[in-house]
Design a protein around this motif. Sequence first.
Motif, PDB file in Angstrom:
ATOM      1  N   LEU A  58      -5.927   8.907  -2.276  1.00  0.00           N
ATOM      2  CA  LEU A  58      -5.657   7.551  -2.735  1.00  0.00           C
ATOM      3  C   LEU A  58      -4.308   7.095  -2.198  1.00  0.00           C
ATOM      4  CD1 LEU A  58      -6.756   7.787  -6.479  1.00  0.00           C
ATOM      5  CD2 LEU A  58      -8.098   7.001  -4.514  1.00  0.00           C
ATOM      6  N   PHE A  59      -3.278   7.900  -2.483  1.00  0.00           N
ATOM      7  CA  PHE A  59      -1.938   7.601  -1.992  1.00  0.00           C
ATOM      8  C   PHE A  59      -1.076   8.845  -2.072  1.00  0.00           C
ATOM      9  CE2 PHE A  59      -1.820   6.634  -6.515  1.00  0.00           C
ATOM     10  CZ  PHE A  59      -0.574   7.051  -6.946  1.00  0.00           C
ATOM     11  N   VAL A  60       0.056   8.772  -1.399  1.00  0.00           N
ATOM     12  CA  VAL A  60       1.040   9.853  -1.423  1.00  0.00           C
ATOM     13  C   VAL A  60       2.319   9.266  -1.997  1.00  0.00           C
ATOM     14  CG1 VAL A  60       2.280  11.585  -0.073  1.00  0.00           C
ATOM     15  CG2 VAL A  60       0.002  10.827   0.667  1.00  0.00           C
ATOM     16  N   GLU A  61       2.916   9.991  -2.922  1.00  0.00           N
ATOM     17  CA  GLU A  61       4.134   9.550  -3.604  1.00  0.00           C
ATOM     18  C   GLU A  61       5.210  10.608  -3.410  1.00  0.00           C
ATOM     19  OE1 GLU A  61       5.419   8.352  -8.170  1.00  0.00           O
ATOM     20  OE2 GLU A  61       3.475   9.280  -7.792  1.00  0.00           O
ATOM     21  N   PHE A 101       6.011   5.524  -1.248  1.00  0.00           N
ATOM     22  CA  PHE A 101       4.550   5.488  -1.282  1.00  0.00           C
ATOM     23  C   PHE A 101       3.928   5.266   0.094  1.00  0.00           C
ATOM     24  CE2 PHE A 101       5.652   4.238  -5.612  1.00  0.00           C
ATOM     25  CZ  PHE A 101       4.761   4.997  -6.365  1.00  0.00           C
ATOM     26  N   ILE A 102       2.853   5.990   0.345  1.00  0.00           N
ATOM     27  CA  ILE A 102       1.963   5.746   1.474  1.00  0.00           C
ATOM     28  C   ILE A 102       0.572   5.629   0.860  1.00  0.00           C
ATOM     29  CG2 ILE A 102       0.935   6.680   3.579  1.00  0.00           C
ATOM     30  CD1 ILE A 102       3.529   8.316   3.939  1.00  0.00           C
ATOM     31  N   ILE A 103      -0.151   4.548   1.178  1.00  0.00           N
ATOM     32  CA  ILE A 103      -1.470   4.343   0.583  1.00  0.00           C
ATOM     33  C   ILE A 103      -2.571   4.488   1.629  1.00  0.00           C
ATOM     34  CG2 ILE A 103      -0.581   2.820  -1.207  1.00  0.00           C
ATOM     35  CD1 ILE A 103      -1.964   0.511   0.469  1.00  0.00           C
ATOM     36  N   HIS A 104      -3.772   4.818   1.159  1.00  0.00           N
ATOM     37  CA  HIS A 104      -4.958   4.854   2.008  1.00  0.00           C
ATOM     38  C   HIS A 104      -5.681   3.531   1.797  1.00  0.00           C
ATOM     39  CE1 HIS A 104      -8.900   7.066   3.231  1.00  0.00           C
ATOM     40  NE2 HIS A 104      -8.463   6.252   4.161  1.00  0.00           N
ATOM     41  N   LEU A 105      -5.677   2.681   2.811  1.00  0.00           N
ATOM     42  CA  LEU A 105      -6.209   1.330   2.679  1.00  0.00           C
ATOM     43  C   LEU A 105      -7.675   1.283   2.258  1.00  0.00           C
ATOM     44  CD1 LEU A 105      -4.597  -0.496   5.723  1.00  0.00           C
ATOM     45  CD2 LEU A 105      -4.128  -0.869   3.298  1.00  0.00           C
ATOM     46  N   GLU A 106      -8.460   2.243   2.695  1.00  0.00           N
ATOM     47  CA  GLU A 106      -9.886   2.211   2.387  1.00  0.00           C
ATOM     48  C   GLU A 106     -10.184   2.482   0.914  1.00  0.00           C
ATOM     49  OE1 GLU A 106     -11.835   4.775   5.167  1.00  0.00           O
ATOM     50  OE2 GLU A 106     -11.652   3.310   6.767  1.00  0.00           O
ATOM     51  N   ASN A 107      -9.221   2.999   0.170  1.00  0.00           N
ATOM     52  CA  ASN A 107      -9.426   3.281  -1.254  1.00  0.00           C
ATOM     53  C   ASN A 107      -8.782   2.248  -2.165  1.00  0.00           C
ATOM     54  OD1 ASN A 107     -10.995   5.598  -0.921  1.00  0.00           O
ATOM     55  ND2 ASN A 107      -9.193   6.867  -0.628  1.00  0.00           N
ATOM     56  N   VAL A 108      -8.184   1.206  -1.595  1.00  0.00           N
ATOM     57  CA  VAL A 108      -7.528   0.166  -2.392  1.00  0.00           C
ATOM     58  C   VAL A 108      -8.574  -0.796  -2.936  1.00  0.00           C
ATOM     59  CG1 VAL A 108      -5.954  -1.807  -2.301  1.00  0.00           C
ATOM     60  CG2 VAL A 108      -5.350   0.313  -1.147  1.00  0.00           C
ATOM     61  N   SER A 109      -8.557  -1.007  -4.252  1.00  0.00           N
ATOM     62  CA  SER A 109      -9.488  -1.958  -4.860  1.00  0.00           C
ATOM     63  C   SER A 109      -8.825  -3.307  -5.147  1.00  0.00           C
ATOM     64  CB  SER A 109     -10.078  -1.390  -6.143  1.00  0.00           C
ATOM     65  OG  SER A 109      -9.082  -1.213  -7.120  1.00  0.00           O
TER      66      SER A 109
END
Length: 152
Positions: A58-61, A101-109
């Motif tokens: 989902l993301f990295v923190e 934070f680094i996010i995974h765009l495909e999992n963003v709602s």
Amino acid sequence: MYTILISNSDDEIKQALKDLYADTDQIHIMDKEGAVEPPYCRINTAKGIYNIPHNEILFVESGQKKSIIHLANDSICLPIPLYRIRDVLPAPYFVQTHRSFIIHLENVSYIDKTKDPWVISFFGSNKTAFVSRSFKKDVMQVIGPMLDCFTD
């Protein structure tokens, strides 16, 4: 570096775009057939080697000299700085939205732009990440071309 993904257009348009941007180092053009997301993020630590599927992240923190990789139902805490993890994640799919934070765009709602910092929600999870003021422009440049419909 920007990636232009060409799909569902005829060969003349594809070739024209490739010719137009061929001389720049800032843009990479690929056909949809050539767009393959590497399936795993491999991270080597003193205690073991992790193979984490990209689609599960989902993301990295980051926090306290550690990075936490948030999955839908789990979290993995690693003694590695965020920039090292950022280097092994594929750029068009993962975006830094905050210094932590680094996010995974495909999992963003959902991205709630009414809050400061912006709050990011993810499919199938109640976990959230943030977009800081200094990363808002970068985030919009990345996700802007992906939007099907938008208003100002």
